[in-house]
Write a protein that holds these residues in place. Sequence first.
Motif, PDB file in Angstrom:
ATOM      1  N   ALA A 135       0.809  -1.227   0.000  1.00  0.00           N
ATOM      2  CA  ALA A 135       0.000   0.000   0.000  1.00  0.00           C
ATOM      3  C   ALA A 135       0.835   1.268   0.000  1.00  0.00           C
ATOM      4  CB  ALA A 135      -0.924   0.000   1.212  1.00  0.00           C
ATOM      5  N   GLY A 136       2.068   1.202   0.507  1.00  0.00           N
ATOM      6  CA  GLY A 136       2.916   2.386   0.543  1.00  0.00           C
ATOM      7  C   GLY A 136       3.610   2.616  -0.787  1.00  0.00           C
ATOM      8  N   THR A 137       3.584   3.850  -1.278  1.00  0.00           N
ATOM      9  CA  THR A 137       4.234   4.190  -2.543  1.00  0.00           C
ATOM     10  C   THR A 137       5.368   5.178  -2.290  1.00  0.00           C
ATOM     11  OG1 THR A 137       2.824   6.103  -3.008  1.00  0.00           O
ATOM     12  CG2 THR A 137       2.017   3.923  -3.706  1.00  0.00           C
ATOM     13  N   MET A 138       6.182   5.387  -3.310  1.00  0.00           N
ATOM     14  CA  MET A 138       7.292   6.323  -3.166  1.00  0.00           C
ATOM     15  C   MET A 138       6.796   7.760  -3.019  1.00  0.00           C
ATOM     16  SD  MET A 138       9.985   4.657  -2.802  1.00  0.00           S
ATOM     17  CE  MET A 138      11.211   5.947  -2.952  1.00  0.00           C
ATOM     18  N   THR A 139       5.653   8.088  -3.605  1.00  0.00           N
ATOM     19  CA  THR A 139       5.117   9.448  -3.436  1.00  0.00           C
ATOM     20  C   THR A 139       4.618   9.676  -2.013  1.00  0.00           C
ATOM     21  OG1 THR A 139       2.994   8.701  -4.338  1.00  0.00           O
ATOM     22  CG2 THR A 139       4.526   9.751  -5.865  1.00  0.00           C
ATOM     23  N   ASP A 140       4.258   8.578  -1.316  1.00  0.00           N
ATOM     24  CA  ASP A 140       3.833   8.683   0.080  1.00  0.00           C
ATOM     25  C   ASP A 140       5.011   8.805   1.041  1.00  0.00           C
ATOM     26  OD1 ASP A 140       1.173   8.244  -0.706  1.00  0.00           O
ATOM     27  OD2 ASP A 140       1.386   6.059  -0.492  1.00  0.00           O
ATOM     28  N   LEU A 141       6.175   8.307   0.634  1.00  0.00           N
ATOM     29  CA  LEU A 141       7.273   8.138   1.575  1.00  0.00           C
ATOM     30  C   LEU A 141       7.720   9.443   2.246  1.00  0.00           C
ATOM     31  CD1 LEU A 141       9.008   6.037   2.898  1.00  0.00           C
ATOM     32  CD2 LEU A 141      10.599   6.147   0.972  1.00  0.00           C
ATOM     33  N   PRO A 142       7.809  10.571   1.537  1.00  0.00           N
ATOM     34  CA  PRO A 142       8.196  11.814   2.238  1.00  0.00           C
ATOM     35  C   PRO A 142       7.234  12.173   3.376  1.00  0.00           C
ATOM     36  CG  PRO A 142       8.422  12.086  -0.135  1.00  0.00           C
ATOM     37  CD  PRO A 142       7.722  10.783   0.076  1.00  0.00           C
ATOM     38  N   THR A 143       5.954  11.851   3.217  1.00  0.00           N
ATOM     39  CA  THR A 143       4.992  12.137   4.283  1.00  0.00           C
ATOM     40  C   THR A 143       5.296  11.297   5.517  1.00  0.00           C
ATOM     41  OG1 THR A 143       3.279  12.666   2.663  1.00  0.00           O
ATOM     42  CG2 THR A 143       2.544  12.143   4.908  1.00  0.00           C
ATOM     43  N   TYR A 144       5.562  10.002   5.304  1.00  0.00           N
ATOM     44  CA  TYR A 144       5.908   9.122   6.424  1.00  0.00           C
ATOM     45  C   TYR A 144       7.258   9.497   7.037  1.00  0.00           C
ATOM     46  CZ  TYR A 144       2.172   6.061   4.663  1.00  0.00           C
ATOM     47  OH  TYR A 144       0.966   5.547   4.239  1.00  0.00           O
ATOM     48  N   ALA A 145       8.146  10.062   6.226  1.00  0.00           N
ATOM     49  CA  ALA A 145       9.486  10.407   6.715  1.00  0.00           C
ATOM     50  C   ALA A 145       9.438  11.508   7.767  1.00  0.00           C
ATOM     51  CB  ALA A 145      10.373  10.832   5.556  1.00  0.00           C
ATOM     52  N   LYS A 146       8.482  12.425   7.646  1.00  0.00           N
ATOM     53  CA  LYS A 146       8.326  13.525   8.614  1.00  0.00           C
ATOM     54  C   LYS A 146       9.633  14.291   8.825  1.00  0.00           C
ATOM     55  CE  LYS A 146       4.689  10.988  11.097  1.00  0.00           C
ATOM     56  NZ  LYS A 146       4.304  10.335  12.376  1.00  0.00           N
ATOM     57  N   ASP A 147      10.308  14.541   7.704  1.00  0.00           N
ATOM     58  CA  ASP A 147      11.562  15.320   7.693  1.00  0.00           C
ATOM     59  C   ASP A 147      12.719  14.641   8.433  1.00  0.00           C
ATOM     60  OD1 ASP A 147      10.443  17.430   6.213  1.00  0.00           O
ATOM     61  OD2 ASP A 147       9.599  18.312   8.028  1.00  0.00           O
ATOM     62  N   ARG A 148      12.579  13.354   8.753  1.00  0.00           N
ATOM     63  CA  ARG A 148      13.673  12.652   9.427  1.00  0.00           C
ATOM     64  C   ARG A 148      14.676  12.092   8.426  1.00  0.00           C
ATOM     65  NH1 ARG A 148       9.872   8.904  12.997  1.00  0.00           N
ATOM     66  NH2 ARG A 148       8.737   9.037  11.013  1.00  0.00           N
ATOM     67  N   PHE A 149      14.240  11.876   7.210  1.00  0.00           N
ATOM     68  CA  PHE A 149      15.163  11.489   6.143  1.00  0.00           C
ATOM     69  C   PHE A 149      14.629  12.030   4.818  1.00  0.00           C
ATOM     70  CE2 PHE A 149      12.323   7.791   6.817  1.00  0.00           C
ATOM     71  CZ  PHE A 149      11.776   7.631   5.553  1.00  0.00           C
ATOM     72  N   HIS A 150      15.550  12.152   3.864  1.00  0.00           N
ATOM     73  CA  HIS A 150      15.203  12.646   2.533  1.00  0.00           C
ATOM     74  C   HIS A 150      14.949  11.454   1.620  1.00  0.00           C
ATOM     75  CE1 HIS A 150      16.022  14.377  -1.540  1.00  0.00           C
ATOM     76  NE2 HIS A 150      15.291  15.364  -1.031  1.00  0.00           N
ATOM     77  N   VAL A 151      14.115  11.660   0.621  1.00  0.00           N
ATOM     78  CA  VAL A 151      13.747  10.583  -0.302  1.00  0.00           C
ATOM     79  C   VAL A 151      14.214  10.921  -1.716  1.00  0.00           C
ATOM     80  CG1 VAL A 151      11.848   9.261  -1.329  1.00  0.00           C
ATOM     81  CG2 VAL A 151      11.735   9.957   1.087  1.00  0.00           C
ATOM     82  N   THR A 152      14.914   9.991  -2.349  1.00  0.00           N
ATOM     83  CA  THR A 152      15.323  10.128  -3.748  1.00  0.00           C
ATOM     84  C   THR A 152      14.659   9.025  -4.556  1.00  0.00           C
ATOM     85  OG1 THR A 152      17.464  11.123  -3.228  1.00  0.00           O
ATOM     86  CG2 THR A 152      17.256  10.060  -5.375  1.00  0.00           C
TER      87      THR A 152
END
Length: 315
Positions: A135-152
Amino acid sequence: METIYLHHPELKNSDTSEKVIALGFFDGLHRGHQAVIQEAKKIAKEKGLKSAVLTFDPHPSVVLNTMRKKVKYLTPIKQKVQKIADLGVDILYVVRFTTAFSELAPEEFVEKYLVALNAKEVVAGFDYSYGKMGAGTMTDLPTYAKDRFHVTIIDKKEAFSDKISSTKIRQYIETGEMEEANQLLGYPYTTKGTVIHGDKRGRTIGFPTANIAVDPDYLIPKLGVYAVKFRVNEQTHLGMASIGHNITFKDDQPLSIEVYILDFKREIYGEDAEIEWYYFFRPELKFNGVEGLIEQLKQDEQNTRTYFAHHPDEF
């Protein structure tokens, strides 16, 4: 490279350093996978962090499919680990894919694995999914990251006007289109096994072969005769390989993989060996007699020599 095996819910993370983590199942370590890992390494070097890969074993379909399913791999786990090590990664995490792990919600996967493993950057392909039912997609990942890590996010890589994928490579291998499969992989498709005793019939007709018991987890190419390279005792030799049932001599024989190694006369029973698959010549044929088989094998040998004369440095 340090390899760490994880079994949910236990998470042994003795390395508390910050990391750039590449995500993927990575079966085959094809050119698309390599792009993901190389980007993670590049970012890690720029930021002075460790590079890591997070992958899974076995394939999710083994656990999630209600029918008992035997998955054949382009790179069984042992070879996958070696190929990732060859890419120069600092740490490899191999998560045991279990029912409990598959039930994690996307945000739980992020918290319990990416955050817990000290990810400061996460790199994955555009179509990577995670969490229950993917269910989790790469476009969702920055939201889950909550600024704790960056997504490439790595964009789609193409060849032959199509996405480079393990599925496409499997299709090519199953139809004997080895040159196309190898172009997508970025290296020759390789299977590993052990040299075993066969019926030694090849010796009686002037074509002694090495019978290979290939690791059963490998995807085996289409039945037929191929131009191959054969590696044993850290030396590489040209050869022609046959995948089939020796139907000229007897019906209902088990599948065998045999390699006639060109210009080679040593005994190698019991040795570990690798076969690199390059080109499909013909399907398995049934001959009326040994004479017809011998003539065909002579032609196969000539075709093999000609192929490698015209493709001396394919990879």
